[in-house]
Design an enzyme around this catalytic site. Structure first.
Site: not given
Ligand SMILES: Cc1ncc(COP(=O)(O)O)c(C=O)c1O
Lengths: 278, 405
Positions: A50, A61
């Site tokens: 990824e 995040d």
């Protein structure tokens, strides 16, 4: 149509083991080092890669991946350069699946159709877009599927049985189960809870289920790999990369090896797992 | 522009939260089930007469509504044109319009059984209003505030803490309102099971832009009635400042289908539109951030750009999605005022009317000083005085000291 992702999971099923999925930010800390790192991942044991598309405002995040994105942007990374990086990787490796992960705005501004065409031709296999739930499938998911890319959806502890079918409806490649309610880099879920959740998702789909968020050690990776079809590690790799930088935040001679070494030991953990749940 | 003009400007959003091309629900999957729950809970509350009755009670006796519509006689004389009325939202308990929305959302949160409230704040007015109502209803309150804003709006930080809220200075990104919102969203994703996110403006994922607008519409509804009583007719124009756009939407929405009413939103032009500013309609384009599609300041790669405004409450690179739509349909005209223009307007209103406006509201006053002189003396202009300037006095004192040196 089978994609590299489908092919990889078919191989792994034959080998009787789960996938080790790595996450790193494109362009962290600079485009060249980042490409060198990505190129080193398959040899070190990554089964699926990824690649984060940097964004100024990554609302799901934690501090590590936020900082990685800002380092990349400061180093001049753009979505166009991320696609170039994928092209660079594909010159040497035509089998390891590549998934781009990030937020919608940079893609929206690039132009959805142009992005999908460029991503496909660069050699991208799938997309994970954090801020596109099924309610917004018309934006990118449906066009991506038409363009021959996998659209990998996140399922979370709040995705209950009633909602799962909607989440899975247009999902392909694999399902990414976010094992906690929280942001990247937070504490891990215990493997018993993960096992229950994976079993629950598998009642609704035949797709492989990979689990991420909070996995940092070979032991943890192994425990998850015993419950799921794949274990995803991001923050721990991003932290290893960060710790290898000099005081100016520039790459050093140790940077590529620091990431590759950790990938190798995590991959050992995943490969040591007993046959994954089917 | 305006490819298809709607029959009414007041029917949005559609069931997916779209105002034309804007709005929507661009959030992480973790939040989606809760957002759908909120939509249901709000629809049920809206349909429940006892909810409205209870809210009206608090609006009257706790907030102090209706807020007066005040004829600003000396400002009118000074500018020599339109007759200027101030909608006195600064007289509300907590000192701004923000409390109207917070009251509504806290009542919805109570119906949903949520015991922990989080909020983002720029100027601190939304944070103060949230801390206040959490104190009143015995709820835990955590307020995210950019570290830059913690410094420039210190009086409000003390107030929130005194009210029992925890203020978290946000160090990420540009350390202003946008980052406070990111951090609040991160908290929400983490604590989704017990937490209600009280958004301070008409932005975020559906149903927030609609819900906040509904709660703020009391401003415009009162204005209609009060102007009828004062002048026997509708106003001719409305002016309000825009951060996310909640005080503006609250004033505008009840008038959107009255074509005789000219409507002006005022964005923050900071150092000027060719330099650092916070005017997303004047200087931005459509993109996706914080749960909705709307006009945003960004670069060619879709990276969000730093906003700048002297006023913390306007220092945001976006605007509520309904405003983006009202801009594209041409129903509302969006102007902008610079830092210096806002400062001058702050002084002007203080000296002429004895009312120091919040620096946010001063942006609206600044454009009134340009719009009013060009209009006849029988033109009725309403400007939303969204907040009081007390919180800005330390910052303005510093700036004036700097200018003297
Ligand atoms: C007094 C005042 N006016 C206006 C604003 C801007 O917000 P909005 O555009 O949502 O009214 C703020 C925000 O902090 C404020 O405190």
């Amino acid at each position: 149509m089978t994609t590299r992702i489908d092919a990889r999971f078919a191989e792994l099923a034959k080998e009787g083991r789960s996938a080790f999925v790595t996450f790193l930010m494109a362009g962290d800390p600079d485009p060249k080092t980042s490409l060198d790192i990505i190129k080193a991942l398959p040899k070190a044991g990554a089964d699926i890669i990824e690649i984060g598309m940097p964004f100024t405002d990554p609302m799901a995040d934690g501090p590590s991946i936020q900082a990685a994105g800002l380092r990349a942007l400061k180093g001049g990374m753009t979505l166009r350069k991320t696609l170039e990086m994928v092209r660079g990787f594909r010159k040497e490796d035509d089998t390891t699946p590549l998934v781009l992960m990030g937020y919608y705005n940079p893609i929206y501004i690039y132009g959805v159709d142009k992005f999908l065409a460029d991503a496909k031709s660069a050699g991208v296999d799938g997309l994970i877009i954090v801020d596109l739930p099924p309610e917004e499938d018309d934006e990118l998911c449906i066009p991506a599927l038409k363009a021959g890319l996998n659209f990998i959806r996140l399922a979370t502890p709040t995705t209950d049985d009633k909602r799962l079918p909607a989440v899975l409806a247009n999902t392909s490649g694999f399902v990414y189960y976010v094992s906690i309610t929280g942001i990247t880099g937070a504490a891990a879920a215990d493997s018993k809870a993960v096992g229950d959740a994976v079993a629950r998702i598998k009642r609704h789909t035949k797709l492989p289920v990979c689990v991420g968020f909070g996995i940092r050690t070979p032991q943890a990776a192994r425990a998850i790999a015993e419950k799921a079809n794949g274990a995803v590690v991001g923050t721990a790799l991003v932290d290893a990369l960060r710790d290898s930088l000099d005081t100016q935040g520039q790459a050093t001679s140790k940077t590529v090896a620091a990431v590759a070494d950790l990938v190798a030991s995590l991959a050992q953990g995943v490969r040591g797992a007993k046959q994954a749940a089917e | 522009m305006n490819p298809k003009l709607p029959n009414s400007f007041r029917t949005g959003p559609d069931e997916r939260g779209h105002f034309g091309n804007f709005g929507g629900r661009f959030v992480a999957e973790t939040l989606m089930p809760l957002i759908l729950d909120l939509e249901k809970a709000y629809a049920a509350a809206k349909a429940d007469p006892s909810f409205q009755t209870e809210m009206n009670g608090y609006l009257k006796d706790y907030v102090g509504r209706p807020s007066p519509l005040y004829f600003a006689e000396r400002l009118t004389e000074h500018l020599g044109g339109a007759k200027i009325y101030l909608k006195r939202e600064e007289l509300n308990h907590t000192g701004s319009h923000k409390v109207n929305n917070v009251l509504g959302q806290i009542m919805v949160a109570r119906r949903m059984g949520k015991k922990r409230i989080i909020a983002e704040t720029g100027a601190g007015q939304h944070g103060v209003a949230t801390a206040t109502l959490c104190a009143r209803f015995g709820l835990e309150c955590v307020v995210y505030m950019g570290a830059v804003d913690v410094a420039r709006q210190a009086p409000n930080v003390f107030r929130m803490e005194m009210l029992g809220a925890k203020v978290v200075p946000v160090q990420s990104g540009t350390r202003t309102l946008k980052d406070a919102m990111n951090e609040a969203l991160r908290d929400w994703v983490t604590n989704v099971h017990n937490t209600f996110y009280c958004i301070g403006t008409v932005a975020g994922p559906h149903p927030y832009p609609m819900m906040v607008r509904d709660f703020q519409s009391v401003i415009g509804e009162e204005t209609r009635k009060q102007m009828q009583e004062a002048e026997g007719r509708l106003p001719d124009s409305l002016v309000a400042c825009i951060g996310g756009g909640s005080n503006a939407m609250g004033l505008f929405h009840p008038f959107l289908d009255d074509p005789s009413v000219e409507i002006f939103g005022v964005e923050a032009a900071g150092h000027g539109l060719t330099q650092l500013h916070a005017a997303s309609i004047a200087g931005g384009r459509a993109g996706v951030l914080h749960g909705n599609r709307t006009y945003l300041l960004m670069d060619d790669d879709g990276q969000i750009q730093d906003a700048h405004s002297i006023s913390a409450g306007l220092d945001y690179p976006g605007i509520g999605p309904e405003h983006s739509w009202l801009h594209e349909t041409g129903r509302v005209t969006y102007l902008s005022a610079t830092d210096d223009e806002a400062l001058a307007a702050f002084m002007l209103l203080s000296r002429l009317e004895g009312i120091p406006p919040a620096l946010e509201s001063a942006h609206a006053i600044a454009k009134v000083t340009e719009l009013a002189p060009k209009r006849p003396k029988d033109h009725l202009m309403v400007v939303n005085l969204s907040g009081r300037g007390d919180k800005d006095i330390p910052q303005i004192t510093e700036i004036l000291k700097g200018k003297k040196q």
